[in-house]
Motif scaffolding. Structure first.
Motif, mmCIF file in Angstrom:
data_model
loop_
_atom_site.group_PDB
_atom_site.id
_atom_site.type_symbol
_atom_site.label_atom_id
_atom_site.label_comp_id
_atom_site.label_asym_id
_atom_site.label_seq_id
_atom_site.Cartn_x
_atom_site.Cartn_y
_atom_site.Cartn_z
ATOM 1 N N SER A 117 12.367 -19.713 7.545
ATOM 2 C CA SER A 117 13.149 -20.357 8.597
ATOM 3 C C SER A 117 13.985 -19.345 9.375
ATOM 4 O O SER A 117 14.055 -19.408 10.611
ATOM 5 C CB SER A 117 14.058 -21.423 7.978
ATOM 6 N N GLN A 118 14.604 -18.418 8.681
ATOM 7 C CA GLN A 118 15.514 -17.478 9.337
ATOM 8 C C GLN A 118 14.788 -16.269 9.927
ATOM 9 O O GLN A 118 15.101 -15.829 11.040
ATOM 10 C CB GLN A 118 16.577 -17.009 8.350
ATOM 11 N N LEU A 119 13.851 -15.714 9.202
ATOM 12 C CA LEU A 119 13.234 -14.456 9.625
ATOM 13 C C LEU A 119 11.972 -14.653 10.451
ATOM 14 O O LEU A 119 11.634 -13.792 11.273
ATOM 15 C CB LEU A 119 12.917 -13.591 8.395
ATOM 16 N N LYS A 120 11.250 -15.732 10.210
ATOM 17 C CA LYS A 120 9.975 -16.016 10.873
ATOM 18 C C LYS A 120 8.913 -15.012 10.413
ATOM 19 O O LYS A 120 9.199 -13.936 9.913
ATOM 20 C CB LYS A 120 10.092 -15.979 12.400
ATOM 21 N N THR A 121 7.668 -15.405 10.610
ATOM 22 C CA THR A 121 6.561 -14.522 10.249
ATOM 23 C C THR A 121 6.250 -13.564 11.392
ATOM 24 O O THR A 121 6.582 -13.827 12.549
ATOM 25 C CB THR A 121 5.293 -15.328 9.907
ATOM 26 N N LEU A 122 5.614 -12.461 11.053
ATOM 27 C CA LEU A 122 5.168 -11.501 12.059
ATOM 28 C C LEU A 122 4.078 -12.126 12.927
ATOM 29 O O LEU A 122 3.346 -13.015 12.484
ATOM 30 C CB LEU A 122 4.617 -10.251 11.380
ATOM 31 N N ALA A 123 3.970 -11.651 14.149
ATOM 32 C CA ALA A 123 2.914 -12.128 15.036
ATOM 33 C C ALA A 123 1.550 -11.867 14.403
ATOM 34 O O ALA A 123 1.280 -10.766 13.926
ATOM 35 C CB ALA A 123 3.012 -11.424 16.387
ATOM 36 N N GLY A 124 0.710 -12.896 14.374
ATOM 37 C CA GLY A 124 -0.614 -12.747 13.781
ATOM 38 C C GLY A 124 -0.676 -13.079 12.309
ATOM 39 O O GLY A 124 -1.749 -13.056 11.713
ATOM 40 N N VAL A 125 0.466 -13.415 11.695
ATOM 41 C CA VAL A 125 0.504 -13.770 10.280
ATOM 42 C C VAL A 125 0.765 -15.270 10.168
ATOM 43 O O VAL A 125 1.788 -15.763 10.640
ATOM 44 C CB VAL A 125 1.593 -12.982 9.517
#
Length: 341
Positions: A117-125
């Motif tokens: 929720s806070q950090l988010k996933t990397l683009a493409g993950v």
């Protein structure tokens, strides 16, 4: 080593804040350029530190938190209703750039929910993955993922896990071209569910991954592969089974050594060998599962970790921060997307 700051969830875990604080002080002595943010009950933290810390107080700060995520808390409840918890505070420091990484021994589901929720996933993950290293027969390490972040994984997620595990093996394991395999019920290409077969084809077609095919469960420790990819359900069972077996062997050796006078003599003669064996398989040194695929570094320690085991989790966070693992994963995922476009 560059100057680093780690945020610690002091209230997470089964054994109390003193375990985490003790590990932190050991880490401060080990890494002269390391600083900490202690997130938790200020009264508890201050009271313990007054008795154990002297010249290190300029290298840590304390952020008081009114809430604590309990081990039996529902992840959604922890995310929505415990925004002032020590766990949320530690992750928030990574999000805001106030810490290079965070370490928690708390509730795994809650840690995953709050971190996503806070950090988010990397683009493409699509989904983050929990990864940890295991010993192999030749003294090397094998990285196993996913260990429970995503119970069921499709082919694309398995492919992404292979990329992320490969980066970790390169940056932390120092392996130039990691051998990547998929955990399956057999080595033959006709075996396994459709998602595994599809992931195998995708990996075989990728120039960025050194894919070697399927491996079975008994190959995990044989140094056949440096990175072993699976879904969270199978990975978690494999890891817990391995940990349980190690504990069984250690306890069995202790019991047999006390059985009679002859056993005691034999155990004493074999003690140097047994000590070396224990040092190689001791679960403490493999404590610290990384939640990779996020836009920040989060390391999960065992809830029942000792201070020595938690220290290994801190070391893992330090290594990943020094090597800037999320950035390296982002770059490799981008290369993979370009390859497939």
């Amino acid at each position: 080593m560059r100057h680093l700051t780690l945020a610690l969830d002091i209230m997470g875990g089964d054994n109390g804040p003193h375990i985490i604080l003790s590990a932190a002080l050991k880490a401060l002595n080990e890494f002269p350029q390391l600083n900490f943010v202690f997130c938790g009950d200020e009264g508890v933290i201050t009271s313990w530190l007054k008795q154990h810390s002297s010249s290190l107080s300029n290298r840590y700060s304390i952020v008081h938190c009114d809430q604590q995520v309990l081990m039996d808390d529902n992840p959604v409840t922890a995310l929505r209703h415990k925004k002032d918890s020590s766990m949320a505070c530690a992750i928030k420091h990574v999000k805001n750039g106030q810490a290079d990484a965070c370490v928690s021994a708390g509730n795994t589901g809650a840690l995953l929910a709050i971190a996503c929720s806070q950090l988010k996933t990397l683009a493409g993950v699509n989904r983050p993955a929990l990864v940890s290293s295991l010993p192999t027969a030749k003294g090397q390490k094998a990285y196993l993922l996913d260990l429970g972040a995503t119970v069921q994984s499709d082919a694309q997620t398995l492919l992404q896990n292979a990329v992320m595990g490969s980066v970790l093996a390169q940056e932390i394991g120092g392996i130039e071209r990691p051998r990547v395999a998929i955990l399956n019920v057999g080595e033959e290409q006709i075996k396994g569910p459709a998602s595994i077969k599809q992931a195998s084809r995708l990996l075989a077609d990728s120039e960025h991954i050194n894919y070697i095919g399927f491996v079975e469960g008994d190959d995990i420790f044989n140094d056949i592969a440096d990175v072993i990819v699976t879904d969270g359900f199978s990975g978690n069972i494999a890891l817990k089974s391995c940990e349980g077996l190690v504990k069984l062997l250690i306890e069995q050796i202790k019991r047999d050594a006390k059985r009679n006078f002859l056993s005691k003599i034999m155990a004493k003669l074999a003690m140097p060998l047994l000590r070396r064996l224990y040092l190689r398989v001791n679960p403490d040194q493999y404590n610290g599962a990384s939640l990779i695929g996020l836009r920040g570094i989060v390391v999960k320690s065992h809830g029942n970790a000792s201070d020595e085991a938690f220290l290994y989790a801190i070391r893992e966070a330090v290594q990943e921060a020094n090597r800037q693992v999320p950035t390296k994963i982002k770059d490799k995922i981008e290369n993979l997307l370009m390859e497939r476009s």
